[in-house]
Design an enzyme around this catalytic site. Sequence first.
Site, PDB file in Angstrom:
ATOM      1  N   GLU A 109     -10.282  -6.720  -7.087  1.00 36.91           N
ATOM      2  CA  GLU A 109      -9.291  -7.022  -6.074  1.00 36.91           C
ATOM      3  C   GLU A 109     -10.016  -6.945  -4.730  1.00 36.91           C
ATOM      4  OE1 GLU A 109      -5.395  -5.127  -7.049  1.00 36.91           O
ATOM      5  OE2 GLU A 109      -5.415  -4.717  -4.905  1.00 36.91           O
ATOM      6  N   ASP A 116      -0.425   0.043   4.291  1.00 35.33           N
ATOM      7  CA  ASP A 116      -1.610   0.817   3.941  1.00 35.33           C
ATOM      8  C   ASP A 116      -1.673   2.156   4.649  1.00 35.33           C
ATOM      9  OD1 ASP A 116      -3.260  -0.737   2.069  1.00 35.33           O
ATOM     10  OD2 ASP A 116      -3.139  -2.266   3.634  1.00 35.33           O
ATOM     11  N   TYR A 134       2.360  -6.634 -10.162  1.00 37.64           N
ATOM     12  CA  TYR A 134       1.749  -5.495  -9.484  1.00 37.64           C
ATOM     13  C   TYR A 134       2.824  -4.440  -9.280  1.00 37.64           C
ATOM     14  CZ  TYR A 134      -1.445  -3.035  -6.340  1.00 37.64           C
ATOM     15  OH  TYR A 134      -2.284  -2.104  -5.773  1.00 37.64           O
TER      16      TYR A 134
END
Lengths: 274, 417
Positions: A50, A61, A178
């Site tokens: 990835e 994040d 995911y």
Amino acid sequence: MSKRLQNCFARVRAQKRCALVTFLTAGDPNRECSQRLFEQLAESSVDLLEIGMPFSDPVADGETIQLASKRALSQGTTLTSVLALAAELRRKYLDLPIVLMGYANPVHSFGIEKFATQAEQSGIDGVILVDVPPEEDAPYISALKKSNIALIRLVTPTSDDARLHTICNTDKCKGFIYVVSVAGTTGRKQALEGDLEQLAARLRKNSSLPLVAGFGVRSREQIAMFARYFDGVVVGSALVEEVANSHSCEDACARLQKTVAELQKGLGKNNQSS
Amino acid sequence: MPIMNSSHLANYLPDVNGRFGAYGGRYMPETLMPLLLALDQAWQSARDDPSFHAEIDSFAQNYVGRPSPLYFAERLTEHLGGAKIYFKRDELNHTGSHKINNCLGQILIARRMGKQRIIAETGAGQHGVATASICARFGLACRVYMGAKDIARQSPNVFRMRLLGCEVVSCESGSASLKDAMNEALRDWVSNVDDSYYLIGSVAGPHPYPEMVRELQAIIGREARAQILEREGRLPDLLVACVGGGSNAIGLFHPFLLDEKVRIIGVEAAGKGVDSKKNAATMTGGSPGILHGSRSYVLQDDDGQIQEAHSISAGLDYPGVGPEHAYLKDSGRVEYQAVDDEQALQAFDLCARLEGIIPALEPSHALATVMRIAPLEPKECIIIVNLCGRGDKDVFTVARARGEDISENQSKVSSDR
């Protein structure tokens, strides 16, 4: 779905184990070393790469990947250079699935169609855009579909059954799913086993695609837990930290090699209640 | 209630997906999507509920101090020698700006949703102070994210928030201003989805925020419309308001959008100049992009990385703008101009000296545009400018810009943590 993704999940299933997916931000700590780090991961036989496309405002994040993005951008990383890096990896590793992960704006600014075409030329198998939910992903799916690239959709612990049903729509949801294992940013909270089991069970009712879980996964023990419920597990922040703490590119490669070898010991589904 | 008019889309936008034409939407991580959908439901049910409006009206009157006056700025009008200038005095609201209109409405919605903890971002600190005040009033825990640069230049507001029992968190990343505070607030929200309500302070962010905040701020324009009709017997010729995220501007403009003869100007911050890299003129110098949940104009480089904004005014120092402004710009209904730091400071001075009102640096940008246009217009021309905030918070910044040292007082305030 791309042959490479299909083959990857078929192989790990045959080996009765979970796929190890590794995330690093492209261009961190610099272009040349970043290339070597991804090659190191490939040489260490990870199952799927990835590649993070750095963005100035990565709201999903935690600090580790924020800092990696900042370092990458300060080194002049662009979407074009990320695609070039991927193309270089593709030349060397013909069968290794490669997925890009990032945020909408750089792709939007580059041009969605142009991005899809160039990503295909770089041998990309899938794209994850964390701030593009099903409500907004139609133009991305249609452009990527023409290039035979999957737009990987995300599910989270907050996705209720109605939403899971929408997300798992078989015409739109491709490649793998995911699974964001915690409600939080990358690299922080860690998921509880009971929650993972429930989420995986709800997902299996809605989709036959491979399930790849990530966020907050750092240790071999955790991977062993994830391996009971998922087809793949993503390790990101823990690897980015190894790179950030290294004193040279050789050191970073050595650290990745060691960490990956340790993580791979947790992948087996043998003797696990699956 | 707004009158539907098929010739103009403005009154039934956004659509159900939160789009204003090509702008808006919900570009958010999946973790937040169920919350955004729940918020949309809570908001739609509140807006149709008379008891929600009655509660807002009561607090608006008795806590905020509405309606705010529409004041004829006679000395400024004489000085400029042209159009007749009115100030919509939202700087007289409790907490010193228009921000409280939005906070009040959203807190009532947060309570309807059973949320116990409020998070917010702030630039100038005006939204932070309004949020902290309302949270104190309703006994809710409050955490405000603020860029480190803004904490340094808006220390009076930082201290006010702390006095009100709010936790102020400094954001050091990126440009350490409003954009980065919003990033941190979003990360907090993603990590605390069960109990927390994100109280966005502008008409930015994902749907339904741009619509909800507009409706909560439109009280400004509805009052101004009624007040000018009573005073002058007709609608104004021109409306002027500053635009950062754009909430005070939308609040004033929206009830006039169907009045085609009313010219409308939004004023962005040109910082050190539109041609310099140091500005916050998103619609003058930016291009369409995706930031903080919606598609709108943003300041970005060739690779789609968001640029740092610059303005002497912390409240305008943002590289994005609400999606409805992007729509109004493209449709041509609203003109957007840019005013630099120096012009804003001149307007700030003139307003203080002629009218005895120290405006915030944000509406000083709108005043600068009025100063340019008013002398060119005939005396019959009526201008309403939104004086959306007062300038107490800006005295240190203005002193620094004038080369005056009042820093001893400043260090006293900021060291009191």
